[in-house]
Design a protein around this motif. Sequence first.
Motif, mmCIF file in Angstrom:
data_model
loop_
_atom_site.group_PDB
_atom_site.id
_atom_site.type_symbol
_atom_site.label_atom_id
_atom_site.label_comp_id
_atom_site.label_asym_id
_atom_site.label_seq_id
_atom_site.Cartn_x
_atom_site.Cartn_y
_atom_site.Cartn_z
ATOM 1 N N TYR A 1 0.791 -1.287 0.118
ATOM 2 C CA TYR A 1 -0.017 0.024 -0.069
ATOM 3 C C TYR A 1 0.929 1.196 -0.034
ATOM 4 O O TYR A 1 0.736 2.280 -0.759
ATOM 5 C CB TYR A 1 -0.892 -0.183 1.333
ATOM 6 C CG TYR A 1 -1.686 1.049 1.307
ATOM 7 C CD1 TYR A 1 -2.790 1.426 0.912
ATOM 8 C CD2 TYR A 1 -1.325 2.034 2.651
ATOM 9 C CE1 TYR A 1 -3.442 2.785 1.063
ATOM 10 C CE2 TYR A 1 -2.059 3.104 2.804
ATOM 11 C CZ TYR A 1 -2.970 3.519 2.185
ATOM 12 O OH TYR A 1 -3.794 4.639 2.208
ATOM 13 N N GLU A 2 1.636 1.423 0.932
ATOM 14 C CA GLU A 2 2.462 2.548 0.906
ATOM 15 C C GLU A 2 3.660 2.584 -0.261
ATOM 16 O O GLU A 2 3.741 3.835 -0.572
ATOM 17 C CB GLU A 2 3.519 2.587 2.200
ATOM 18 C CG GLU A 2 2.878 2.687 3.716
ATOM 19 C CD GLU A 2 2.095 3.987 3.936
ATOM 20 O OE1 GLU A 2 2.787 5.034 3.160
ATOM 21 O OE2 GLU A 2 1.504 4.071 4.815
ATOM 22 N N ARG B 1 1.451 4.227 -3.156
ATOM 23 C CA ARG B 1 1.129 5.539 -2.934
ATOM 24 C C ARG B 1 2.388 6.471 -3.157
ATOM 25 O O ARG B 1 2.462 7.348 -3.863
ATOM 26 C CB ARG B 1 0.908 5.556 -1.444
ATOM 27 C CG ARG B 1 -0.553 6.158 -1.155
ATOM 28 C CD ARG B 1 -1.216 6.161 0.364
ATOM 29 N NE ARG B 1 -0.039 6.439 1.386
ATOM 30 C CZ ARG B 1 0.190 7.602 1.688
ATOM 31 N NH1 ARG B 1 -0.478 8.582 1.410
ATOM 32 N NH2 ARG B 1 1.097 7.690 2.675
ATOM 33 N N LYS B 2 3.557 6.057 -3.035
ATOM 34 C CA LYS B 2 4.711 6.981 -2.913
ATOM 35 C C LYS B 2 5.457 6.459 -4.307
ATOM 36 O O LYS B 2 6.658 6.915 -4.434
ATOM 37 C CB LYS B 2 5.635 6.882 -1.686
ATOM 38 C CG LYS B 2 4.893 7.364 -0.668
ATOM 39 C CD LYS B 2 5.834 7.773 0.731
ATOM 40 C CE LYS B 2 5.009 8.118 1.783
ATOM 41 N NZ LYS B 2 5.409 7.549 2.997
ATOM 42 N N GLY C 1 7.313 1.757 3.420
ATOM 43 C CA GLY C 1 6.241 1.424 4.510
ATOM 44 C C GLY C 1 6.860 1.066 5.844
ATOM 45 O O GLY C 1 8.334 1.091 5.824
ATOM 46 N N THR D 1 -5.795 -1.247 2.591
ATOM 47 C CA THR D 1 -4.366 -1.166 2.830
ATOM 48 C C THR D 1 -4.121 -2.382 2.884
ATOM 49 O O THR D 1 -2.853 -2.618 3.069
ATOM 50 C CB THR D 1 -4.327 -0.378 4.183
ATOM 51 O OG1 THR D 1 -4.882 -1.150 5.320
ATOM 52 C CG2 THR D 1 -4.640 0.786 4.153
#
Length: 282
Positions: free
Chosen positions: A123-124, A127-128, A134, A171
């Motif tokens: 998930y992280e 996003r980035k 993460g 997530t």
Amino acid sequence: MTRPVDAVIDFLQAEQARGVSHIMLDEGAREGLRSLAKRTRTTATAPAAASQPAPTVAAPRPVETPTSVTATGSSKAELLASLRQQAETWQPARALGTLRETMVFATGNPDARIMLVGEAPGYEEERKREPFVGPAGQKLTDILKAMGLARDEVYISNIVKFRPATPRQTTNNRTPNPAEIASCLPFIRAEVEIVRPECIIALGATAAEGLLGNAATFGSLRGSWHEFGGIPLRVTYHPSYLLRSNADHTSRRQLWEDMLAVMEKIGMPISEKQRGFFIPKR
Ligand code: URA
């Protein structure tokens, strides 16, 4: 006594050691293997048949899985950028329909001495658009720091370049499956070819299996040297495993021993303090 099938076994083992995980057989090769199998069964029950001439088996044709990528450019950075661009719309991965759309490539130094390979973005990372950012990424950054390295001194990538999808996903993340791994393998192969690190670290069982192309257990792969694309490879725990409350002192120590082995392999200085990490004080 050497059996005709031994030549095929030797060939397959050599391909596997090179990092090839799939072999395509054309009809001629299949027919040859069928007749070999039949003959092996017959000779097992009737030894006299062993003197018959061996059937000719067309050598299996190795295939880059599933298509190879071609990088263009005159510097490592340009070559990697050209790979990144191809990954964005990579049909073998897109066609599976099981991976999300955002492509997450790699981060770090194209001239790195160490390349770390994880399984897939979560998930992280999605996003980035950067691998290992993460909680597992924080753990990895801490491990690198203990080795005396910053993130931008190493090259960090994943075997799968898209976050594996799940129904009603928020997530939560999932481990990539073999088809997803196979679809992205040409990229990690090409990245290794371009970066030519002195050592590769496979983070966790999924990355290890994907790179080494075998189903050996994590425990049997950890603790010794392997090879991928002619580069020494060490298998260690995925940093997220160490975040779990049940990760015991032993696995932390073992991960650190793997890092010490890597540092030794490439001739990094190791202090007494570093050698003593995770050794219980008397
Ligand atoms: N886990 C991975 O294997 N890769 C990432 O980039 C993040 C978490």
